[in-house]
Enzyme design. Structure first.
Site, PDB file in Angstrom:
ATOM      1  N   ARG A 179      44.151  32.553  35.067  1.00 20.46           N
ATOM      2  CA  ARG A 179      44.932  33.708  35.683  1.00 20.46           C
ATOM      3  C   ARG A 179      46.336  33.116  36.267  1.00 20.46           C
ATOM      4  O   ARG A 179      47.884  33.553  36.694  1.00 20.46           O
ATOM      5  CB  ARG A 179      43.929  34.832  36.758  1.00 20.46           C
ATOM      6  CG  ARG A 179      43.078  35.686  36.830  1.00 20.46           C
ATOM      7  CD  ARG A 179      41.885  35.633  36.569  1.00 20.46           C
ATOM      8  NE  ARG A 179      41.581  36.398  38.794  1.00 20.46           N
ATOM      9  CZ  ARG A 179      41.316  35.876  39.398  1.00 20.46           C
ATOM     10  NH1 ARG A 179      40.427  35.321  39.496  1.00 20.46           N
ATOM     11  NH2 ARG A 179      41.949  36.415  40.983  1.00 20.46           N
ATOM     12  N   ARG A 219      35.718  32.445  47.423  1.00 21.36           N
ATOM     13  CA  ARG A 219      35.498  33.832  47.780  1.00 21.36           C
ATOM     14  C   ARG A 219      33.886  34.411  46.968  1.00 21.36           C
ATOM     15  O   ARG A 219      33.878  34.659  46.499  1.00 21.36           O
ATOM     16  CB  ARG A 219      36.289  34.978  47.157  1.00 21.36           C
ATOM     17  CG  ARG A 219      35.937  36.187  46.949  1.00 21.36           C
ATOM     18  CD  ARG A 219      37.251  37.275  47.133  1.00 21.36           C
ATOM     19  NE  ARG A 219      38.191  36.589  45.500  1.00 21.36           N
ATOM     20  CZ  ARG A 219      39.590  37.195  45.310  1.00 21.36           C
ATOM     21  NH1 ARG A 219      39.740  38.420  45.572  1.00 21.36           N
ATOM     22  NH2 ARG A 219      40.378  36.981  43.744  1.00 21.36           N
ATOM     23  N   ARG A 276      33.447  37.459  42.344  1.00 19.66           N
ATOM     24  CA  ARG A 276      33.638  37.984  40.745  1.00 19.66           C
ATOM     25  C   ARG A 276      34.106  36.685  40.014  1.00 19.66           C
ATOM     26  O   ARG A 276      33.678  35.923  39.513  1.00 19.66           O
ATOM     27  CB  ARG A 276      35.439  38.605  41.316  1.00 19.66           C
ATOM     28  CG  ARG A 276      35.275  39.559  41.720  1.00 19.66           C
ATOM     29  CD  ARG A 276      36.947  39.414  42.504  1.00 19.66           C
ATOM     30  NE  ARG A 276      38.484  39.662  41.371  1.00 19.66           N
ATOM     31  CZ  ARG A 276      39.041  39.666  41.939  1.00 19.66           C
ATOM     32  NH1 ARG A 276      39.224  40.537  43.483  1.00 19.66           N
ATOM     33  NH2 ARG A 276      40.320  38.992  41.105  1.00 19.66           N
ATOM     34  N   ARG A 317      52.931  44.102  37.392  1.00 23.27           N
ATOM     35  CA  ARG A 317      52.366  42.957  36.915  1.00 23.27           C
ATOM     36  C   ARG A 317      53.488  42.129  35.568  1.00 23.27           C
ATOM     37  O   ARG A 317      53.327  40.684  35.683  1.00 23.27           O
ATOM     38  CB  ARG A 317      50.920  42.967  36.593  1.00 23.27           C
ATOM     39  CG  ARG A 317      50.799  42.279  37.132  1.00 23.27           C
ATOM     40  CD  ARG A 317      49.185  42.303  37.023  1.00 23.27           C
ATOM     41  NE  ARG A 317      47.949  41.045  38.371  1.00 23.27           N
ATOM     42  CZ  ARG A 317      47.298  41.010  39.075  1.00 23.27           C
ATOM     43  NH1 ARG A 317      47.031  42.176  39.628  1.00 23.27           N
ATOM     44  NH2 ARG A 317      46.939  40.151  39.553  1.00 23.27           N
ATOM     45  N   LYS A 328      47.532  39.550  48.707  1.00 22.61           N
ATOM     46  CA  LYS A 328      47.761  41.009  48.839  1.00 22.61           C
ATOM     47  C   LYS A 328      46.505  42.001  48.551  1.00 22.61           C
ATOM     48  O   LYS A 328      47.269  43.371  49.745  1.00 22.61           O
ATOM     49  CB  LYS A 328      48.238  41.558  46.942  1.00 22.61           C
ATOM     50  CG  LYS A 328      48.716  40.626  46.343  1.00 22.61           C
ATOM     51  CD  LYS A 328      49.451  40.528  45.246  1.00 22.61           C
ATOM     52  CE  LYS A 328      47.898  40.129  43.980  1.00 22.61           C
ATOM     53  NZ  LYS A 328      47.529  38.741  43.878  1.00 22.61           N
TER      54      LYS A 328
HETATM   55  P1  AP5 Z   1      42.972  38.408  48.753  1.00 18.72           P
HETATM   56  O1  AP5 Z   1      43.066  38.819  49.754  1.00 18.72           O
HETATM   57  O2  AP5 Z   1      41.762  38.946  47.744  1.00 18.72           O
HETATM   58  O3  AP5 Z   1      43.411  37.634  46.888  1.00 18.72           O
HETATM   59  P2  AP5 Z   1      45.074  38.206  45.732  1.00 18.72           P
HETATM   60  O4  AP5 Z   1      46.380  38.269  46.271  1.00 18.72           O
HETATM   61  O5  AP5 Z   1      44.704  40.188  46.142  1.00 18.72           O
HETATM   62  O6  AP5 Z   1      44.296  38.526  44.494  1.00 18.72           O
HETATM   63  P3  AP5 Z   1      42.858  38.185  43.809  1.00 18.72           P
HETATM   64  O7  AP5 Z   1      42.036  37.387  43.912  1.00 18.72           O
HETATM   65  O8  AP5 Z   1      42.413  39.909  44.033  1.00 18.72           O
HETATM   66  O9  AP5 Z   1      43.366  37.801  42.832  1.00 18.72           O
HETATM   67  P4  AP5 Z   1      44.423  38.541  41.212  1.00 18.72           P
HETATM   68  O10 AP5 Z   1      45.877  39.403  41.877  1.00 18.72           O
HETATM   69  O11 AP5 Z   1      44.564  38.599  40.497  1.00 18.72           O
HETATM   70  O12 AP5 Z   1      42.996  39.991  40.982  1.00 18.72           O
HETATM   71  P5  AP5 Z   1      43.585  41.917  40.766  1.00 18.72           P
HETATM   72  O13 AP5 Z   1      42.066  42.543  41.678  1.00 18.72           O
HETATM   73  O14 AP5 Z   1      44.975  42.595  41.004  1.00 18.72           O
HETATM   74  O15 AP5 Z   1      42.766  37.104  48.910  1.00 18.72           O
HETATM   75  C1  AP5 Z   1      40.984  36.092  48.296  1.00 18.72           C
HETATM   76  C2  AP5 Z   1      41.094  35.401  48.658  1.00 18.72           C
HETATM   77  O16 AP5 Z   1      41.052  34.639  49.837  1.00 18.72           O
HETATM   78  C3  AP5 Z   1      39.611  35.980  49.908  1.00 18.72           C
HETATM   79  O17 AP5 Z   1      38.144  36.017  49.825  1.00 18.72           O
HETATM   80  C4  AP5 Z   1      40.490  36.200  51.172  1.00 18.72           C
HETATM   81  O18 AP5 Z   1      39.554  36.711  52.760  1.00 18.72           O
HETATM   82  C5  AP5 Z   1      40.764  35.226  51.218  1.00 18.72           C
HETATM   83  N1  AP5 Z   1      42.535  34.845  52.094  1.00 18.72           N
HETATM   84  C6  AP5 Z   1      43.518  35.511  52.003  1.00 18.72           C
HETATM   85  N2  AP5 Z   1      44.609  35.743  52.863  1.00 18.72           N
HETATM   86  C7  AP5 Z   1      43.984  34.184  53.355  1.00 18.72           C
HETATM   87  C8  AP5 Z   1      44.638  33.804  54.890  1.00 18.72           C
HETATM   88  N3  AP5 Z   1      45.636  34.054  54.965  1.00 18.72           N
HETATM   89  N4  AP5 Z   1      43.491  32.832  55.112  1.00 18.72           N
HETATM   90  C9  AP5 Z   1      42.483  31.904  54.442  1.00 18.72           C
HETATM   91  N5  AP5 Z   1      42.095  32.780  53.638  1.00 18.72           N
HETATM   92  C10 AP5 Z   1      42.516  34.107  52.763  1.00 18.72           C
HETATM   93  O19 AP5 Z   1      43.304  41.775  39.317  1.00 18.72           O
HETATM   94  C11 AP5 Z   1      42.301  41.538  38.259  1.00 18.72           C
HETATM   95  C12 AP5 Z   1      42.629  41.650  36.816  1.00 18.72           C
HETATM   96  O20 AP5 Z   1      43.023  43.404  36.570  1.00 18.72           O
HETATM   97  C13 AP5 Z   1      43.546  40.731  36.261  1.00 18.72           C
HETATM   98  O21 AP5 Z   1      43.496  40.046  36.182  1.00 18.72           O
HETATM   99  C14 AP5 Z   1      44.305  41.604  35.114  1.00 18.72           C
HETATM  100  O22 AP5 Z   1      42.940  41.355  33.830  1.00 18.72           O
HETATM  101  C15 AP5 Z   1      43.822  43.327  36.320  1.00 18.72           C
HETATM  102  N6  AP5 Z   1      45.634  43.953  36.109  1.00 18.72           N
HETATM  103  C16 AP5 Z   1      44.613  44.306  38.181  1.00 18.72           C
HETATM  104  N7  AP5 Z   1      45.711  44.809  37.377  1.00 18.72           N
HETATM  105  C17 AP5 Z   1      46.892  44.333  36.748  1.00 18.72           C
HETATM  106  C18 AP5 Z   1      47.839  45.073  36.162  1.00 18.72           C
HETATM  107  N8  AP5 Z   1      49.030  45.783  37.257  1.00 18.72           N
HETATM  108  N9  AP5 Z   1      48.344  44.785  35.498  1.00 18.72           N
HETATM  109  C19 AP5 Z   1      47.700  44.053  34.054  1.00 18.72           C
HETATM  110  N10 AP5 Z   1      46.626  44.325  34.540  1.00 18.72           N
HETATM  111  C20 AP5 Z   1      46.004  43.823  35.584  1.00 18.72           C
END
Ligand code: AP5
Length: 212
Positions: free
Chosen positions: A169, A127, A158, A88, A13
């Site tokens: 997660r 990552r 992270r 979410r 994402k």
């Molecule tokens: P990346 O693009 O970072 O993946 P992502 O889908 O953004 O997922 P995250 O790992 O950031 O997880 P998340 O959604 O749980 O975290 P968030 O920060 O929202 O890609 C991941 C890796 O893969 C990278 O290294 C990238 O380079 C690689 N990659 C990507 N595409 C690729 C491809 N096609 N081929 C190869 N490699 C690839 O949330 C963190 C925490 O914050 C949550 O757990 C929660 O505690 C809190 N939080 C955030 N939002 C909310 C909410 N709305 N409500 C409640 N709590 C929340």
């Protein structure tokens, strides 16, 4: 235009939202990035959020809804925005509907990035981020380089990318976020996109899904 990128941790994402910002000419709004910024600055919100984030749990809905209500009223979001990691939960989706209705802004599409669990875990465990320039260095499971290949800065993982937190997660995604698929399918807004394969190819698929 307002669109949502939905999908499990590691689905891509954030990676895709950052690439689409320029193409769609709207800002990426990532609740994860905003929360990590609060944690780094040691704000009250950051202190509260960190306890949940470190356990792989979701931060309480009302904190997140207030944060989003504030963010979408900023000038750069006037022409629209691309949501990454929000909503979410069903209460967050209902709150978003209300926020958009009040601003008379329609939701264009909800793109669900489909990726196998095995690939998600490999992406997350590989990552490494640079403390200096923020570069995302993904080793695909191999040992990381000694320093950031772009600027020579120190690389780190992270806190919530530890294996036991990643398992939590993924479980939280299935229990609390996956119900949004039915919610948006019911509103005929859901577009399923294969999130595996080359990053460029996934970007192309998302553009077609949003614009098509
Ligand atoms: P990346 O693009 O970072 O993946 P992502 O889908 O953004 O997922 P995250 O790992 O950031 O997880 P998340 O959604 O749980 O975290 P968030 O920060 O929202 O890609 C991941 C890796 O893969 C990278 O290294 C990238 O380079 C690689 N990659 C990507 N595409 C690729 C491809 N096609 N081929 C190869 N490699 C690839 O949330 C963190 C925490 O914050 C949550 O757990 C929660 O505690 C809190 N939080 C955030 N939002 C909310 C909410 N709305 N409500 C409640 N709590 C929340």
């Amino acid at each position: 235009m307002v669109a949502i990128l939905l999908g499990p941790p590691g689905a891509g994402k954030g990676t895709q939202a950052r690439r689409l910002e320029e193409d769609l000419d709207i800002p990426q709004i990532s609740t994860g990035d905003i929360l990590r910024d609060h944690v780094a600055r040691g704000t009250d919100l950051g202190k509260q959020a960190k306890q949940y984030m470190d356990r792989g749990e979701l931060v309480p809905d009302q904190l997140i809804i207030d944060l989003i209500a504030d963010r979408i009223d900023q000038d750069d979001a006037a022409a629209g925005f691309l949501l990454d990691g929000f909503p979410r939960t069903i209460p967050q989706a209902v709150a978003l509907d209300g926020l958009l209705r009040a601003r008379e802004v329609p939701l264009r599409a909800v793109v669900l990035l489909d990726v196998d669990d095995e690939v998600l875990v490999r992406r997350i465990s590989g990552r490494y981020l640079c403390r200096e320039c923020g570069e995302d260095v993904n080793t695909g499971g191999e040992e990381p380089p000694e320093a950031c290949p772009k600027c020579g800065g120190e690389l780190y993982q992270r806190d919530d990318d530890r294996p036991e937190t990643v398992r939590k997660r993924l479980e939280v995604y299935r229990e609390q976020t996956a119900p949004l698929v039915d919610y948006y399918e019911g509103e005929s807004l859901l577009r399923r996109v294969d999130g595996s394969g080359e990053v460029d190819e996934v970007t192309r698929r998302i553009k077609v899904a949003i614009k098509g």
